[in-house]
Design a protein around this motif. Structure first.
Motif, PDB file in Angstrom:
ATOM      1  N   ILE A   1      38.456  35.590  38.564  1.00  0.00           N
ATOM      2  CA  ILE A   1      37.638  36.970  38.742  1.00  0.00           C
ATOM      3  C   ILE A   1      37.453  36.753  40.072  1.00  0.00           C
ATOM      4  CG2 ILE A   1      35.573  38.247  38.247  1.00  0.00           C
ATOM      5  CD1 ILE A   1      35.880  37.641  35.125  1.00  0.00           C
ATOM      6  N   LYS A   2      36.751  35.672  40.553  1.00  0.00           N
ATOM      7  CA  LYS A   2      36.184  35.419  41.985  1.00  0.00           C
ATOM      8  C   LYS A   2      37.271  35.990  43.071  1.00  0.00           C
ATOM      9  CE  LYS A   2      33.494  32.423  44.559  1.00  0.00           C
ATOM     10  NZ  LYS A   2      33.002  30.895  44.855  1.00  0.00           N
ATOM     11  N   GLU A   3      38.552  35.543  42.964  1.00  0.00           N
ATOM     12  CA  GLU A   3      39.519  35.990  43.639  1.00  0.00           C
ATOM     13  C   GLU A   3      39.951  37.229  43.617  1.00  0.00           C
ATOM     14  OE1 GLU A   3      42.417  32.825  43.127  1.00  0.00           O
ATOM     15  OE2 GLU A   3      41.041  31.378  44.351  1.00  0.00           O
ATOM     16  N   LEU A   4      39.559  38.135  42.799  1.00  0.00           N
ATOM     17  CA  LEU A   4      40.354  39.590  42.574  1.00  0.00           C
ATOM     18  C   LEU A   4      39.692  40.203  43.846  1.00  0.00           C
ATOM     19  CD1 LEU A   4      39.242  40.651  39.013  1.00  0.00           C
ATOM     20  CD2 LEU A   4      41.616  39.815  39.947  1.00  0.00           C
ATOM     21  N   ALA A   5      40.873  41.041  44.099  1.00  0.00           N
ATOM     22  CA  ALA A   5      40.782  41.954  45.378  1.00  0.00           C
ATOM     23  C   ALA A   5      41.296  43.375  45.080  1.00  0.00           C
ATOM     24  CB  ALA A   5      41.473  41.330  46.509  1.00  0.00           C
ATOM     25  N   GLU A   6      40.931  44.377  45.936  1.00  0.00           N
ATOM     26  CA  GLU A   6      41.303  45.885  45.583  1.00  0.00           C
ATOM     27  C   GLU A   6      42.768  45.829  45.619  1.00  0.00           C
ATOM     28  OE1 GLU A   6      38.921  48.367  48.181  1.00  0.00           O
ATOM     29  OE2 GLU A   6      39.582  50.134  47.196  1.00  0.00           O
ATOM     30  N   ALA A   7      43.307  45.130  46.144  1.00  0.00           N
ATOM     31  CA  ALA A   7      44.995  45.236  46.197  1.00  0.00           C
ATOM     32  C   ALA A   7      45.411  44.840  45.000  1.00  0.00           C
ATOM     33  CB  ALA A   7      45.302  44.304  47.446  1.00  0.00           C
ATOM     34  N   ASP A   8      45.035  44.353  44.047  1.00  0.00           N
ATOM     35  CA  ASP A   8      45.393  43.685  42.840  1.00  0.00           C
ATOM     36  C   ASP A   8      45.700  44.722  41.941  1.00  0.00           C
ATOM     37  OD1 ASP A   8      45.579  41.031  43.499  1.00  0.00           O
ATOM     38  OD2 ASP A   8      43.586  40.786  43.137  1.00  0.00           O
ATOM     39  N   GLN A   9      46.714  45.334  41.723  1.00  0.00           N
ATOM     40  CA  GLN A   9      46.939  46.564  40.860  1.00  0.00           C
ATOM     41  C   GLN A   9      47.566  46.373  39.604  1.00  0.00           C
ATOM     42  OE1 GLN A   9      45.911  49.784  41.561  1.00  0.00           O
ATOM     43  NE2 GLN A   9      44.643  48.521  42.901  1.00  0.00           N
ATOM     44  N   ASP A  10      48.132  44.798  39.455  1.00  0.00           N
ATOM     45  CA  ASP A  10      48.675  44.430  38.326  1.00  0.00           C
ATOM     46  C   ASP A  10      48.574  43.033  38.185  1.00  0.00           C
ATOM     47  OD1 ASP A  10      50.279  44.624  35.911  1.00  0.00           O
ATOM     48  OD2 ASP A  10      52.115  44.708  36.961  1.00  0.00           O
ATOM     49  N   VAL A  11      47.464  42.727  37.507  1.00  0.00           N
ATOM     50  CA  VAL A  11      46.893  41.129  37.445  1.00  0.00           C
ATOM     51  C   VAL A  11      46.743  41.005  35.945  1.00  0.00           C
ATOM     52  CG1 VAL A  11      46.593  40.620  39.852  1.00  0.00           C
ATOM     53  CG2 VAL A  11      44.955  41.400  38.489  1.00  0.00           C
ATOM     54  N   GLU A  12      46.301  39.766  36.025  1.00  0.00           N
ATOM     55  CA  GLU A  12      45.732  39.549  34.550  1.00  0.00           C
ATOM     56  C   GLU A  12      44.709  38.360  34.431  1.00  0.00           C
ATOM     57  OE1 GLU A  12      48.691  37.981  31.412  1.00  0.00           O
ATOM     58  OE2 GLU A  12      47.750  35.923  31.951  1.00  0.00           O
ATOM     59  N   ILE A  13      43.506  38.494  33.678  1.00  0.00           N
ATOM     60  CA  ILE A  13      42.562  37.702  33.800  1.00  0.00           C
ATOM     61  C   ILE A  13      42.186  37.131  32.317  1.00  0.00           C
ATOM     62  CG2 ILE A  13      41.321  38.577  35.833  1.00  0.00           C
ATOM     63  CD1 ILE A  13      39.338  39.937  33.749  1.00  0.00           C
ATOM     64  N   MET A  14      41.530  36.041  32.279  1.00  0.00           N
ATOM     65  CA  MET A  14      41.294  35.509  30.937  1.00  0.00           C
ATOM     66  C   MET A  14      39.858  35.022  31.019  1.00  0.00           C
ATOM     67  SD  MET A  14      42.538  34.096  27.946  1.00  0.00           S
ATOM     68  CE  MET A  14      43.772  33.034  27.989  1.00  0.00           C
ATOM     69  N   ALA A  15      39.107  36.082  30.233  1.00  0.00           N
ATOM     70  CA  ALA A  15      37.564  35.946  30.417  1.00  0.00           C
ATOM     71  C   ALA A  15      36.918  36.236  28.998  1.00  0.00           C
ATOM     72  CB  ALA A  15      37.163  36.904  31.160  1.00  0.00           C
ATOM     73  N   THR A  16      35.508  35.804  28.994  1.00  0.00           N
ATOM     74  CA  THR A  16      34.859  35.985  27.824  1.00  0.00           C
ATOM     75  C   THR A  16      33.866  37.152  27.951  1.00  0.00           C
ATOM     76  OG1 THR A  16      34.734  33.766  27.389  1.00  0.00           O
ATOM     77  CG2 THR A  16      32.991  34.938  26.510  1.00  0.00           C
TER      78      THR A  16
END
Ligand SMILES: [Zn+2]
Length: 344
Positions: free
Chosen positions: A181-196
């Motif tokens: 999550i810390k590395e997410l940027a506005e340009a990320d239009q199709d990514v995946e995170i694994m989170a609680t």
């Protein structure tokens, strides 16, 4: 003649997979061509010449039935059959006085996966599409966006859900880029995170036109649709959560079908919380602390000056499956124990 955009790496890979030559040798040949022609040709052009020398046809077909790996930006009248991996809900858009509807999903075959974008009347069909369905797409065209190929289907194309004579056995592993999550940027239009899930906000409901699904606006005592006039509204909904993966947390929104999938409940159950929000507490408790895999895009919320995540897909381990899996494990352990007891 239409030019197809085949990247340098794609050309090298095509030659490598069709001829018995190493990547290093192919690249050496391309570099030699570049030296030979000086600045007259590009690296890509040199790669095309080398492909010809190896007898590799770079464009196997420009239209017709294609495997996903052979789909290239710029193609039109493409036919493809794929298995649905992710479905994004129907959206409306307004652009330069024009409004319409769009939906997108990811389909995969044995050779790869690709985003399929449906427009207007085709987009409405997405509400009948489920993960794992087989789709047959005809008359589509191919675009490239953010370096990713997409198949687009408009009015002139056709979409068949689960055609009886089409089967797909194994599909290529779908590789969406995983980010913290810390590395997410506005340009990320199709990514995946694994989170609680660390916080769950109450669902929000809004009035929509029952005929077209567009937002219905308050008018006099009732509600009005821009297209259908005065309507007795239906309800759409969304759920916000705070997702945390240890690096940071991000507010994540789930619209409609994804909200239902997140909670594992049906629409009728969720709609009850509109008038009886206290009942939602039970759902909130159930969801808190669960770890989920979320596909989506990053949105900059300018009002709060923060990045948010808009879910486009969700993967929750099915508790029933997990229980069955545990029960099978336990009974096989018991069986082993019994065997060892009998043998001793
Ligand atoms: Zn309407």
């Amino acid at each position: 003649m239409t030019m197809f955009q085949l990247s340098y790496e794609e050309i090298v890979e095509r030659i490598r997979s069709e001829c018995n030559v190493s990547e290093a040798e192919i690249k050496r040949n391309i570099d030699e061509k570049l030296n030979h022609f000086g600045s007259l040709i590009s690296r890509n052009g040199a790669a095309h010449i080398v492909a010809q020398e190896y007898g590799v046809k770079l464009i196997p077909a420009t239209s017709g039935r294609l495997q996903i790996k052979n789909i290239l930006a710029g193609m039109s009248n493409v036919e493809v059959v794929g298995k649905v991996r992710f479905v994004n809900p129907l959206r409306e858009f307004v652009k330069d006085d024009r409004s319409g509807r769009v939906a997108s999903l990811v389909i995969a075959d044995e050779t790869g996966s690709i985003r399929l974008v449906l427009w207007n009347d085709q987009a409405v069909k997405v509400e009948r599409v489920r993960d794992g369905d087989i789709l047959k797409v005809e008359g589509a065209y191919v675009r490239e966006r953010n370096g990713q190929k997409e198949i687009h289907l408009g009015e002139r194309g056709s979409l068949v859900i689960n055609p009886p004579d089409e089967h797909i056995e194994g599909v290529a592993e779908f590789s969406r880029k995983r980010k913290i999550i810390k590395e997410l940027a506005e340009a990320d239009q199709d990514v995946e995170i694994m989170a609680t899930v660390v916080q769950v906000f109450e669902p929000r409901f809004f009035e929509v036109c029952p005929s077209c699904g567009k937002r219905a606006k308050p008018k006099d005592e009732g509600f009005e649709c821009d297209v259908h006039g005065a309507v007795s509204p239906a309800y759409s909904y969304l759920i916000n959560i705070l997702a945390d993966d240890g690096s940071e947390s991000i507010r994540t929104v789930f619209f409609r079908q994804l909200a239902l999938k997140l909670l594992g409940i049906d629409e009728a159950t969720l709609l009850k919380y509109r008038e009886a929000p206290d009942g939602f507490e039970e759902q909130r408790k159930r969801l808190l602390g669960n770890t989920i895999k979320i596909a989506g895009r990053v949105k900059n919320n300018t009002m709060f000056n923060r990045l948010e995540f808009v879910a486009t897909g969700i993967d929750i381990p099915d508790p029933d499956n997990e229980i069955t899996r545990l029960e099978t494990e336990i009974s096989s352990l018991k069986g082993e124990k019994k065997e060892t007891e009998e043998n001793s």
